[in-house]
Design a protein around this motif. Structure first.
Motif, short mmCIF file in Angstrom:
data_model
loop_
_atom_site.label_atom_id
_atom_site.label_comp_id
_atom_site.label_asym_id
_atom_site.label_seq_id
_atom_site.Cartn_x
_atom_site.Cartn_y
_atom_site.Cartn_z
N LYS A 188 0.83 -1.21 0.00
CA LYS A 188 0.00 0.00 0.00
C LYS A 188 0.86 1.26 0.00
CE LYS A 188 -4.05 1.84 2.43
NZ LYS A 188 -4.94 1.66 3.59
N CYS A 199 -4.84 11.07 2.20
CA CYS A 199 -4.53 9.84 1.48
C CYS A 199 -4.96 9.99 0.03
CB CYS A 199 -5.26 8.64 2.09
SG CYS A 199 -4.59 8.09 3.65
N SER A 255 -4.95 8.07 -3.80
CA SER A 255 -4.77 6.78 -4.46
C SER A 255 -3.94 6.95 -5.72
CB SER A 255 -6.13 6.18 -4.80
OG SER A 255 -5.97 4.94 -5.44
N MET A 312 -0.89 3.73 -2.40
CA MET A 312 -1.29 5.10 -2.09
C MET A 312 -0.22 6.07 -2.59
SD MET A 312 -4.11 4.38 -0.69
CE MET A 312 -4.68 5.91 0.01
#
Length: 200
Positions: A54, A103, A105, A112
């Motif tokens: 991530k 955050c 994407s 992230m």
């Protein structure tokens, strides 16, 4: 000798051109128990590979938080870490740690965007907690005997985990502003050498 102190000065003698340092990003602070951090760390340890996927750009992870490459490395020695953990046990003030709540994407993938959810300030303190939870740091008990986390019973663990450790946060995708915020937070407590500052 009488010392004169006034909270405010009269307009006739104030210099309106003087401005003092101020925060770069709006910050909010909440009072949370250490148990919130422990739960995050527990979840991280349950599946660290998915967390690494991530945040592939993270220089390292501290208590499950990604840390950016522009922050200084881990610097506290064993004595400093032990003093912090002892401060938790004794109920001393712990200050606060700072994260970036923003955050983004990265193009619809699981990863992230860089600087998402990063730990900005408090890395040394949170790493002390991490080492303590992993039995890599022994702290003297009330009789002076060094004890690791796994030796401690649930009633004492509950007392430790219920200790309040303030969580401050910003929300920004502006790396320049995040770097300046990092430098401002760290300059007063443990001054950084020029090469340790994020905003060069």
């Amino acid at each position: 000798m009488t010392t004169v102190f006034q909270r405010y000065t009269g307009d006739e003698i104030s210099d309106h051109s003087i401005q003092m340092t101020q925060r770069v990003l709006e910050t909010s602070t909440h009072q949370f128990p250490i148990d919130v951090l422990a739960l995050r760390f527990e979840q991280y340890l349950a599946d660290p590979s998915s967390v690494h996927e991530k945040y592939p750009w993270a220089a390292r992870f501290v208590l499950g938080f990604p840390v950016s490459s522009w922050q200084r490395g881990l610097a506290w020695n064993a004595g400093q870490k032990a003093r912090f953990i002892t401060a938790v046990w004794s109920g001393a003030g712990l200050g606060s740690y700072l994260t970036n709540d923003w955050c983004g994407s990265a193009g619809g993938h699981m990863a992230m965007d860089e600087n998402s959810d990063i730990l900005i300030d408090g890395q040394q303190r949170l790493y002390s907690l991490e080492q303590y939870f992993l039995d890599q740091l022994a702290i003297p008990d009330a009789q002076g005997m060094p004890r690791v986390w796994s030796e401690i019973g649930n009633s004492e663990r509950k007392r430790f985990l219920s200790t309040i450790f303030a969580h401050s946060s910003v929300s920004s995708d502006d790396e320049k502003a995040l770097r300046k915020t990092y430098d401002l937070y760290t300059q007063g407590l443990a001054p950084r050498a020029h090469d340790q500052r994020a905003a060069q």
